[in-house]
Design a protein around this motif. Structure first.
Motif, mmCIF file in Angstrom:
data_model
loop_
_atom_site.group_PDB
_atom_site.id
_atom_site.type_symbol
_atom_site.label_atom_id
_atom_site.label_comp_id
_atom_site.label_asym_id
_atom_site.label_seq_id
_atom_site.Cartn_x
_atom_site.Cartn_y
_atom_site.Cartn_z
ATOM 1 N N ASP A 27 0.813 -1.217 0.000
ATOM 2 C CA ASP A 27 0.000 0.000 0.000
ATOM 3 C C ASP A 27 0.847 1.268 0.000
ATOM 4 N N ILE A 28 2.161 1.120 0.173
ATOM 5 C CA ILE A 28 3.038 2.287 0.199
ATOM 6 C C ILE A 28 3.213 2.803 -1.223
ATOM 7 N N ALA A 29 2.886 4.057 -1.463
ATOM 8 C CA ALA A 29 3.057 4.676 -2.777
ATOM 9 C C ALA A 29 3.767 6.011 -2.594
ATOM 10 N N ARG A 30 4.855 6.179 -3.335
ATOM 11 C CA ARG A 30 5.623 7.411 -3.266
ATOM 12 C C ARG A 30 5.569 8.122 -4.625
ATOM 13 N N PRO A 31 5.654 9.443 -4.641
ATOM 14 C CA PRO A 31 5.614 10.168 -5.926
ATOM 15 C C PRO A 31 6.718 9.687 -6.870
ATOM 16 N N GLY A 32 6.322 9.373 -8.098
ATOM 17 C CA GLY A 32 7.298 8.932 -9.097
ATOM 18 C C GLY A 32 7.833 7.535 -8.876
ATOM 19 N N MET A 33 7.133 6.737 -8.105
ATOM 20 C CA MET A 33 7.654 5.430 -7.714
ATOM 21 C C MET A 33 7.739 4.470 -8.904
ATOM 22 N N LEU A 34 8.849 3.740 -8.975
ATOM 23 C CA LEU A 34 9.054 2.680 -9.953
ATOM 24 C C LEU A 34 8.851 1.329 -9.284
ATOM 25 N N HIS A 35 8.795 0.294 -10.116
ATOM 26 C CA HIS A 35 8.512 -1.048 -9.604
ATOM 27 C C HIS A 35 9.616 -2.008 -10.024
ATOM 28 N N ALA A 36 9.968 -2.891 -9.111
ATOM 29 C CA ALA A 36 11.092 -3.793 -9.345
ATOM 30 C C ALA A 36 10.634 -5.242 -9.422
ATOM 31 N N VAL A 37 11.334 -6.010 -10.238
ATOM 32 C CA VAL A 37 11.162 -7.451 -10.341
ATOM 33 C C VAL A 37 12.557 -8.069 -10.390
ATOM 34 N N VAL A 110 15.202 -5.709 -12.193
ATOM 35 C CA VAL A 110 14.660 -4.933 -13.304
ATOM 36 C C VAL A 110 13.720 -3.881 -12.727
ATOM 37 N N VAL A 111 13.902 -2.629 -13.155
ATOM 38 C CA VAL A 111 13.105 -1.525 -12.613
ATOM 39 C C VAL A 111 12.366 -0.845 -13.763
ATOM 40 N N ALA A 112 11.041 -0.736 -13.631
ATOM 41 C CA ALA A 112 10.227 -0.161 -14.710
ATOM 42 C C ALA A 112 9.099 0.674 -14.126
ATOM 43 N N GLU A 113 8.333 1.289 -15.027
ATOM 44 C CA GLU A 113 7.251 2.182 -14.604
ATOM 45 C C GLU A 113 6.163 1.462 -13.831
ATOM 46 N N ASN A 114 5.929 0.203 -14.142
ATOM 47 C CA ASN A 114 4.958 -0.576 -13.367
ATOM 48 C C ASN A 114 5.398 -2.030 -13.323
ATOM 49 N N GLY A 199 8.372 -7.440 1.238
ATOM 50 C CA GLY A 199 8.399 -6.309 0.321
ATOM 51 C C GLY A 199 9.316 -5.217 0.816
ATOM 52 N N VAL A 200 9.727 -4.351 -0.112
ATOM 53 C CA VAL A 200 10.641 -3.251 0.194
ATOM 54 C C VAL A 200 10.237 -2.035 -0.643
ATOM 55 N N VAL A 201 10.279 -0.853 -0.034
ATOM 56 C CA VAL A 201 10.201 0.412 -0.767
ATOM 57 C C VAL A 201 11.410 1.232 -0.353
ATOM 58 N N ALA A 202 12.163 1.705 -1.347
ATOM 59 C CA ALA A 202 13.369 2.485 -1.068
ATOM 60 C C ALA A 202 13.268 3.851 -1.727
ATOM 61 N N GLU A 203 13.668 4.894 -0.976
ATOM 62 C CA GLU A 203 13.631 6.257 -1.497
ATOM 63 C C GLU A 203 14.827 7.028 -0.964
ATOM 64 N N TRP A 204 15.566 7.662 -1.877
ATOM 65 C CA TRP A 204 16.733 8.456 -1.497
ATOM 66 C C TRP A 204 16.378 9.940 -1.493
ATOM 67 N N ASP A 205 16.921 10.639 -0.524
ATOM 68 C CA ASP A 205 16.880 12.103 -0.517
ATOM 69 C C ASP A 205 18.205 12.577 -1.110
ATOM 70 N N VAL A 268 20.274 4.396 -8.142
ATOM 71 C CA VAL A 268 20.686 4.470 -9.543
ATOM 72 C C VAL A 268 19.657 5.228 -10.377
ATOM 73 N N THR A 269 18.370 4.961 -10.136
ATOM 74 C CA THR A 269 17.321 5.595 -10.945
ATOM 75 C C THR A 269 16.959 6.989 -10.467
ATOM 76 N N GLY A 270 17.295 7.304 -9.220
ATOM 77 C CA GLY A 270 16.931 8.604 -8.675
ATOM 78 C C GLY A 270 15.457 8.724 -8.345
ATOM 79 N N ARG A 271 14.752 7.598 -8.269
ATOM 80 C CA ARG A 271 13.323 7.599 -7.959
ATOM 81 C C ARG A 271 13.012 6.509 -6.940
ATOM 82 N N PRO A 272 11.938 6.655 -6.186
ATOM 83 C CA PRO A 272 11.559 5.584 -5.266
ATOM 84 C C PRO A 272 11.283 4.291 -6.031
ATOM 85 N N VAL A 273 11.632 3.173 -5.411
ATOM 86 C CA VAL A 273 11.433 1.863 -6.040
ATOM 87 C C VAL A 273 10.744 0.943 -5.045
ATOM 88 N N ARG A 274 9.725 0.229 -5.535
ATOM 89 C CA ARG A 274 9.018 -0.738 -4.689
ATOM 90 C C ARG A 274 9.137 -2.138 -5.289
#
Length: 789
Positions: A27-37, A110-114, A199-205, A268-274
């Protein structure tokens, strides 16, 4: 003052959970979040020849594909926190480098838009593997000609760790015994299988170069520390948040490769990843548990008194030591005397590497295995001696006057074991069921009764003992308590709420020691930015014992501060005050009252109202490091009926008597026991993760992995006994793993008893319908006259 401890207050989190309002990792959603597999190895052992990610990277919406070659040079191997003497290292990274050692090991992210795009791109990653010889069982891995799984590390064999312990004169005990029983026990591989996968959500400042990581974990601060060590950054630059957990059961006590890999992808992507583990990969990516082979013997006198036990333990650790090392195998070995005053014992444990998913924590750690072995030997001894197994147990239970009792390794704190056994027999109506069993057998029904007596290791500590044994974690807990300006109370704890309801007894403890209503207490968990450090995380039934004790200290100290302020405001002595339900007044006079809101206002807003020697603020912090562990115990008493044609097992009765010291919240204690029993039944009758001889998994879905449902699990009748722990303030002993420890042995004993007229002997689990039919058919081949037509 009324006591809130001991009351069955409803769980405060249930409305949020039952209405679907709770926020889990998914349920965690961050602005601009990408998705990993993750791309995972399909082979149990292979050399990585090449990984071509170009096709995946060329797909629209794909932002990154990272492999082991992309890991920064400073990236450290995955850590192990339990470093037992002589233990070998099993170095592996969050993304495999050069070699894979089990099917399911992550080789790329692999990191993509969804998530759909990421899945499609993962299919386009061209992974070329050169197969290497592999091995799928611990016994095969010990063979002289077995493949050396860590030959690149110079290992001469596949033994990663070895442990021996002995007390008394074991050889003499067996030489002089009137009876000796021996059994080889095979305990299958299974896993915790929580309702919510990991699950994991990562976000860098990017401005502060700080990482925020949401993760489904039981080890809040430890996860932060291990992440810092792997990624080579300072701990204070990492904030770890644990949202709601849909169950942990030990498998979320581990630090997994997906955590640093997802954090790296976000950087690496500069965006949050879940990343959220799907159910299919959870079978291979989440640690497995339990699997052991134990050769054990027991020596007894003719009257059934146990004089000695010895065991050779073989633990299949899978492809690497995962976070807790071979700790569960070690714990099995030192618990091989169970709750009995056995003067002579010898154990030899070997932890062996195979090409399977790494083994790790699961409710009870190595205690269910030890209990299963010892209780199987007790049943076998009773059969050989012609004595009821109840009497065999009774003759060797540690008596009350011998506590504290030093066993093979641990010091048991307190107990009234025989009373608990009698309580279980009474709750079940043991004699009545034995009489009914004879009647039912005469009518052709296969009804059996089984018992097990267990003791549980809780309140894990002290820190000095853990550190001396190689554990790189403390055994303490820290609590912080604050009275807000409103008079409400906030408790900050490093413990994690994973569905076990820990915030409820903590609120009750705080209410009693501070003098407030539990409804005015808010318990904050799961955030390294606000919660104090916990030395060992949430596991080993430490929440109510160690965490609760630290809270008692903190709340008690804060109460003294409250009393001092209230006495000043009432112009009285602190010793003359009554503090109750968030108010304070002078004994015998209720005409003048100050509330916690009054005290809070003075402490924060109008310090002019404070005594001259009291500083502003109302907050205390306290730590508790137990002097020794606590030891709850109990008895499972089970009645089953077995259909010999189909192999189905039905429960006719289930009684459970236990002693966990002070019961903080009976409703939650009962729920913990019910859940543990269900998992024990799953181990006894349903769950297994089989591999072939090369380490290829023979499972993948719930069509292959059966879990018990409400249709199969009985509603046990529970009986409570309270013997306080002298080591824990308040006397609580912990109960988180109790139900899972003794239930497999009791259920197995009941099934064997049901089939005993046919000559069936049981030494392995699970007892699936097909396994029971096989056992009956084998018994029929040996003695056809015993099997009814």
């Amino acid at each position: 003052m009324p006591s809130w401890v001991g009351k069955s207050l409803r769980r405060r989190e249930d409305p949020e959970l039952l209405t679907g309002q709770a926020r889990f990792i998914a349920d965690i959603a961050r602005p601009g979040m990408l998705h990993a597999v993750f791309v995972r190895s399909p082979r149990p052992h292979a050399r990585i020849a090449s990984i071509d990610v170009s096709a995946a990277l060329a797909m629209p919406g794909v932002h990154a594909v990272l492999t082991g070659d992309d890991l920064p040079e400073a990236t450290a191997p995955q850590p192990c926190t339990h470093l037992y003497a002589g233990q070998r290292e099993t170095p592996y990274h969050c993304l495999a480098k050069d070699r894979v050692r089990y099917a399911g090991e992550p080789v790329a992210i692999v990191v993509a838009e969804n998530g759909y795009l990421a899945e499609d791109a993962a299919d386009e990653v061209d992974l070329e593997l050169e197969p290497l010889p592999s091995v799928g069982s611990a016994e095969a891995a010990l063979a002289d000609d077995a493949p050396r799984i860590y030959d690149d590390c110079g290992w001469p064999d596949n033994v990663v760790g070895e442990f021996r312990s002995e007390m008394g004169d074991v050889d003499r005990a067996f030489d002089e015994a009137d009876a000796v029983v021996h059994e080889r026990i095979d305990i299958q591989r299974l896993f915790a299988c929580p309702l919510e996968t990991r699950g994991v959500v990562a976000e860098w400042d990017p401005y502060g170069d700080e990482l925020t990581l949401w993760t489904s974990s039981q080890i809040l601060h430890i996860a932060r520390d291990l992440l810092a060590a792997v990624m080579g950054i300072a701990e204070h630059r990492i904030r770890v948040i644990v949202p709601r957990l849909g169950g942990g059961f030990g498998c979320k006590f581990h630090f997994y490769p997906e955590e640093p890999a997802t954090a790296l992808a976000a950087r690496v992507t500069g965006r949050p990843v879940r990343w959220v583990e799907d159910r299919l990969e959870s079978f291979l990516a989440t640690v497995h548990a339990r699997e052991q082979i134990v050769e054990a013997s027991m020596a007894l006198r003719a009257d059934g008194t146990i004089t000695g036990v010895k065991a050779e333990i073989l633990g299949d650790m899978g492809a690497a030591l995962h976070t807790v090392g071979y700790g569960p195998v070690w714990l099995t070995s030192v618990m091989m005397t169970n709750a009995y005053a056995i003067p002579n014992a010898r154990v030899h444990a070997r932890a062996v590497i195979t090409n399977k998913t790494p083994l790790g924590s699961y409710r009870g750690w190595g205690q269910p295995q030890a209990n299963f072995v010892v209780e199987r030997l007790v049943e076998r001894a009773a059969q050989q001696l012609g004595i009821d197994s109840v009497d065999v147990r009774r003759r060797s239970l540690i008596p009350p006057d011998r506590f504290p009792y030093k066993g093979l390794h641990h010091v048991f704190d307190s107990g009234r074991y025989e009373n608990c056994l009698d309580l279980a027999l009474e709750t079940l109506d043991y004699d009545g069921w034995r009489a009914r069993q004879r009647e039912l057998r005469a009518a052709g029904r296969h009804v059996g009764i089984g018992l097990s007596f267990y003791v549980e290791n809780t309140a894990l500590g002290p820190s000095k003992l853990l550190n001396a044994g190689g554990v790189q974690q403390g055994g303490y807990d820290i609590s912080r308590v604050r009275i807000e300006p409103s008079g409400d109370v906030t408790v900050y704890t490093g413990l994690c709420d994973m569905g076990q309801g820990i915030t409820n007894p903590l609120a009750q403890i705080c209410a009693d020691h501070l003098g407030v209503h539990p409804d005015s207490v808010t318990v904050v968990t799961g955030d390294t930015a606000s919660c104090p450090y916990t030395g060992y995380g949430t596991g080993a039934s430490r929440g109510a014992t160690v965490g609760g004790a630290s809270l008692m200290k903190a709340a008690g100290a804060l109460r003294e501060r409250v009393a001092k302020i209230a006495a000043h405001m009432l112009e009285a002595s602190p010793d003359d005050l009554v503090i109750e339900d968030g108010r304070a007044w002078v004994k015998g006079s209720s005409s003048s009252v100050v509330t916690f809101a009054d005290i809070g206002r003075a402490a924060y807003i109008r310090p002019i109202e404070l005594p001259e020697d009291v500083e502003p603020g109302l907050e205390t912090t306290a730590a508790f490091d137990p002097p020794q562990m606590a030891w709850p115990y109990g008895v499972n008493a089970v009645v089953v009926e077995v259909d010999v044609d189909t192999g189905l097992v039905s429960f006719l009765d289930y009684a459970y008597a236990h002693d966990c010291g002070t019961v903080l919240n009976p409703l939650i204690v009962d729920g913990q026991i019910h859940g543990g029993i269900a998992q024990g039944i799953g181990q006894a009758l349903f769950e297994q993760l089989p591999y072939d001889e090369a380490g290829n998994p023979l499972f993948g879905t719930f069509m292959d992995y059966s879990l018990p449902t409400t249709m199969e699990v009985p509603r046990p009748r529970l009986a409570h006994q309270e013997t306080l722990s002298p080591n824990i303030p308040g006397g609580a002993k912990g109960v988180g793993e109790a139900g899972a420890i003794g239930s497999p042995a009791a259920v197995t004993a009941a099934v064997e008893d049901a089939l005993s007229p046919l000559g069936v002997r049981i030494s392995r689990t699970p007892l699936t319908p097909s396994e029971i039919v096989r056992l009956v058919e084998e018994a029929a081949a040996r003695a056809p006259e015993r099997v009814p037509a």
